[in-house]
Design a protein around this motif. Sequence first.
Motif, PDB file in Angstrom:
ATOM      1  N   GLU A  58      61.454  44.646 110.106  1.00 45.20           N
ATOM      2  CA  GLU A  58      60.856  44.628 108.769  1.00 45.20           C
ATOM      3  C   GLU A  58      59.392  45.053 108.784  1.00 45.20           C
ATOM      4  O   GLU A  58      58.972  45.882 107.961  1.00 45.20           O
ATOM      5  N   PHE A  84      65.659  51.203 105.725  1.00 47.56           N
ATOM      6  CA  PHE A  84      65.465  49.760 105.829  1.00 47.56           C
ATOM      7  C   PHE A  84      66.546  48.990 105.092  1.00 47.56           C
ATOM      8  O   PHE A  84      67.088  48.011 105.619  1.00 47.56           O
ATOM      9  N   ARG A  88      70.008  45.743 106.226  1.00 51.24           N
ATOM     10  CA  ARG A  88      70.308  44.414 105.684  1.00 51.24           C
ATOM     11  C   ARG A  88      71.802  44.161 105.871  1.00 51.24           C
ATOM     12  O   ARG A  88      72.631  44.828 105.248  1.00 51.24           O
ATOM     13  N   THR A  97      65.747  41.552  99.504  1.00 49.90           N
ATOM     14  CA  THR A  97      64.700  42.578  99.611  1.00 49.90           C
ATOM     15  C   THR A  97      64.634  43.447  98.363  1.00 49.90           C
ATOM     16  O   THR A  97      63.549  43.861  97.945  1.00 49.90           O
ATOM     17  N   ASN A 203      67.223  46.023 114.857  1.00 49.31           N
ATOM     18  CA  ASN A 203      67.677  44.953 113.982  1.00 49.31           C
ATOM     19  C   ASN A 203      68.888  44.257 114.589  1.00 49.31           C
ATOM     20  O   ASN A 203      69.972  44.260 114.014  1.00 49.31           O
TER      21      ASN A 203
END
Length: 225
Positions: A58, A84, A88, A97, A203
């Motif tokens: 992040e 990005f 998730r 987000t 991630n």
Amino acid sequence: MTPNLVRLLHLASPALPVGAFSYSQGLEWAVEFGQVKNAEQALTWISDILRYAIVRCEAPALVASMRAWKNADGIHVGQLNERFVATRETAELRAETLQMGYSLARLLRDLDDIPENIRIALASIAEISYPAAWSAAAVAWQLDENNAVTAYLWAWLEAQIMAAVKLIPLGQTDGQKLLAKLAIEVPQHACDAIARADGEWENFAPGLALASSLHETQYTRLFRS
């Protein structure tokens, strides 16, 4: 006090109207099912998410977006935003987000000191993530990368501690002790995130993804994630 410092405090403030207080990022599930039962376990849980999820993915996304905003490269901002959002892993984390990003972008468009080109670019991104919107504010207010990332990490950390205070529950003093211990790590974490911004995002936090997905069907909840 310089104008930049005032704006830095503005962005890091829990009063920023983006709804950060309503998310626990899986901590509520961890408490409900006995994975986090005291201050020591909360310290481990929050520290691990900070290190393995926020600092490795992040925060680097935030820095990369800041660099794109500085170059007035709206196309690259959009690409970074899509990348990005794709990281998730659960419906809750994605909704979080996007809701926070939407709220911050709307606020920025209503403020008088945001450059017109940034306002237009913000309005052009249909589903804007929180790092993308936050980075726009950081660039508009001429914050440097280290200060911006430090403030972002601090704001995330403070929100998590307040969630732990409510959920475990912890006393306010115990919460502040946790915050003081975890804050020691923030300067190095900021440096690590900045170093990763050029494409070394990572991630891999299966525990967080599992906690978040299980929280989606948790019977009683105080938090939205």
